[in-house]
Scaffold this active site. Structure first.
Site, PDB file in Angstrom:
ATOM      1  CB  CYS A  48      -0.816  -0.231   1.257  1.00 46.92           C
ATOM      2  SG  CYS A  48      -1.674  -2.109   1.247  1.00 46.92           S
TER       3      CYS A  48
ATOM      4  CE  LYS B 245      -5.424   3.419   1.184  1.00 49.83           C
ATOM      5  NZ  LYS B 245      -5.319   5.201   1.833  1.00 49.83           N
TER       6      LYS B 245
ATOM      7  CG  PHE C  80      -0.701  -5.262   4.630  1.00 51.94           C
ATOM      8  CD1 PHE C  80      -1.458  -4.726   5.708  1.00 51.94           C
ATOM      9  CD2 PHE C  80      -1.584  -6.350   4.424  1.00 51.94           C
ATOM     10  CE1 PHE C  80      -2.938  -5.059   6.325  1.00 51.94           C
ATOM     11  CE2 PHE C  80      -3.119  -6.461   4.509  1.00 51.94           C
ATOM     12  CZ  PHE C  80      -3.482  -5.917   5.237  1.00 51.94           C
TER      13      PHE C  80
ATOM     14  CD  GLU D  79      -3.530   7.869   8.891  1.00 55.06           C
ATOM     15  OE1 GLU D  79      -4.126   6.643   8.086  1.00 55.06           O
ATOM     16  OE2 GLU D  79      -3.289   8.800   7.887  1.00 55.06           O
TER      17      GLU D  79
END
Lengths: 85, 403
Positions: free
Chosen positions: B162, B326, B390, B305
């Protein structure tokens, strides 16, 4: 259609030409078919006739399959169709 | 060291087939997530995604190109054509010899793999098309882009899940910043929306069945998207001399590794990446007006986050805006940072902050101004773009409004 006409149709499609523009004495280079175009043509021929063409791009001259002109390719396919049918 | 500016941008994604279309959708808070359409979709439990619809590759590419271009390569070239046309650059001579392309990508030609595995395993065929390998390799998009535009300098593909695009763009920034080349083409692309691609993600049990709702208390997972975004990064002096329009300045970046877990995010890794980007760009944390969050809509990412932002920015965390686009274009995995950079450019250049749509319930663990549901006008001088992959590989870019 004869084997000859079917092979010419495949080569013509790859070269983006009319089948009538493909002469038996043409080499693939004459027709603007590069090495990737060659393997794609062989794939299309294998699919069309359900045969396996013994061609290794690393050593075309060692392969038991002559690609030096449209004529030799057709002769090779006719032989393979006979052998593998 | 050279100043680095962005002089061209291009994209195709679920929100639009160009940058103007995409920015308009972001301004309007439109959702690009829809029912997936591809073979065997009825065998999936996850059936939504940010899929590029109404797309006809035959209007963009000829037959020979289509035989060689997987969907992720097609998207890359469409975005690159828009970006390079906007930049107004022709690559020849010394510029061509020095300029290169660095792209982010994670899955490579997943559709090509899927179709050909199906053909040999399910249909029992013993022969595959000769272009399977050149179509599926992860660097195919970068290579075709270099061929179409005659880019002969340093060129490669970065694969960090990502964070791929952000790592790629950071690397391109560094090359221009360090004077290796006056121009780099960079960004990323992804197209994993096929049966096998989505089936693999399903297995991880992190996908939402209905929507991507980042930072919302009722969020229930990520939604996968597809597409590409490509940028032209240019030495400011080179751009100025030729009178190029400048979209924004890339001020710095940082990369960190969590070195802890293959899927769970780390607050420390994320915080170190944001701190590092500020330090590299010589930006005071109080100057940051907008953060484009990684904001995947998973329980773990969004709270981690948010905590990292609170740690890095202290009291200023309550004054800055942070949104996850997103929620609109979904998660483009290896291409996501590139599409999200568009939201940063819009914030800096146009003074419009893209919203986090689908926001329904405040989450005390994500207590930041996430620009819920509706875009906002605000003057922003500095924006950060977060990507936390990831594998714990993080990359954060810092951009400045160009004045």
């Amino acid at each position: 259609m004869s084997i000859k006409d079917r092979v010419i149709a495949i080569i013509a499609e790859q070269a983006v030409l009319e089948p009538s523009d493909v002469a038996l004495d043409n080499t693939l280079e004459d027709l603007g078919i590069d090495s990737l175009g060659l393997v794609e043509s062989i794939f299309a021929i294998e699919e069309e006739f359900d045969i396996s063409v013994p061609f290794n791009a690393n050593e075309p001259s060692e392969s038991d399959f002559d690609i030096s002109s449209v004529r030799t390719i057709i002769a090779g396919i006719e032989r393979l169709v006979k052998e593998q049918s | 060291m050279k100043r680095v500016v962005i002089t061209g941008a291009g994209t195709i994604n679920a929100l639009g087939a160009t940058v103007p279309q995409t920015l308009e959708a972001m301004r309007e808070g439109r959702c690009g997530i829809s029912e997936l359409e591809f073979r065997d979709v009825e065998r999936l439990s996850i059936r939504i995604g940010g899929q590029v619809k109404n797309y006809d590759p035959e209007t963009r590419f000829n037959r020979q190109q289509l035989a060689l271009f997987d969907r992720f390569t097609q998207f890359t070239l469409i975005a690159a054509r828009e970006a390079i046309a906007q930049a107004g650059l022709e690559f020849s001579g010394e510029l061509a010899a020095r300029a290169g392309v660095i792209l982010g990508n994670s899955g490579g030609g997943m559709t090509t793999l899927d179709e050909n595995y199906r053909s040999v395993y399910e249909d029992g065929k013993n022969r595959v098309h000769p272009f399977v390998v050149p179509k599926l390799m992860n660097n195919a998009a970068a290579s075709h882009l270099s061929m179409e535009f005659n880019l002969k300098g340093p060129s490669f593909t970065v694969s960090t899940a990502c964070a791929s695009s952000n790592h790629a763009m950071a690397q391109a920034f560094q090359m221009v910043h360090g004077g290796i080349t006056p121009v780099m083409v960079t960004g990323g692309s992804e197209s994993m929306l096929c049966f096998g691609g989505v089936k693999a993600w399903e297995g991880l049990r992190v996908m939402s069945r209905d929507a991507c709702r980042p930072f919302s208390a009722n969020r229930n997972g990520m939604v996968q998207g597809e597409g590409a975004a490509i940028f032209v990064f240019e030495d400011y002096e080179h751009a100025r001399k030729r009178g190029a329009e400048i979209l924004a300045e890339v001020a710095g970046f940082a990369m960190t590794s969590d070195a802890s877990d293959i899927v769970m995010p780390s607050k420390q890794g994320a915080a170190r990446a944001m701190q590092g980007a500020l330090k590299d760009a010589r930006i005071n944390r109080d100057e940051v007006g907008y953060i484009n969050a990684h904001g995947t809509g998973t329980a773990a990412n969004d709270k981690t986050e948010s905590a990292a932002v609170a740690d890095v920015f202290g009291a200023h965390a309550d004054r800055l805006m942070i949104s996850s686009t997103k929620s609109m274009h979904a998660h483009l995995i290896g291409g996501t940072g590139a599409v999200e950079l568009l939201a940063c450019i819009m914030a800096l250049r146009d003074g419009i902050i893209a919203p986090t749509i689908g926001y329904q319930e405040p989450d005390p663990e994500c207590a930041l101004d996430v620009v819920p549901n509706v875009a906002r006008e605000a003057k922003v001088d500095v924006a950060l773009s977060n990507a936390f992959a990831f594998g714990g590989l993080n990359a954060v870019l810092a951009l400045r409004r160009f004045t």
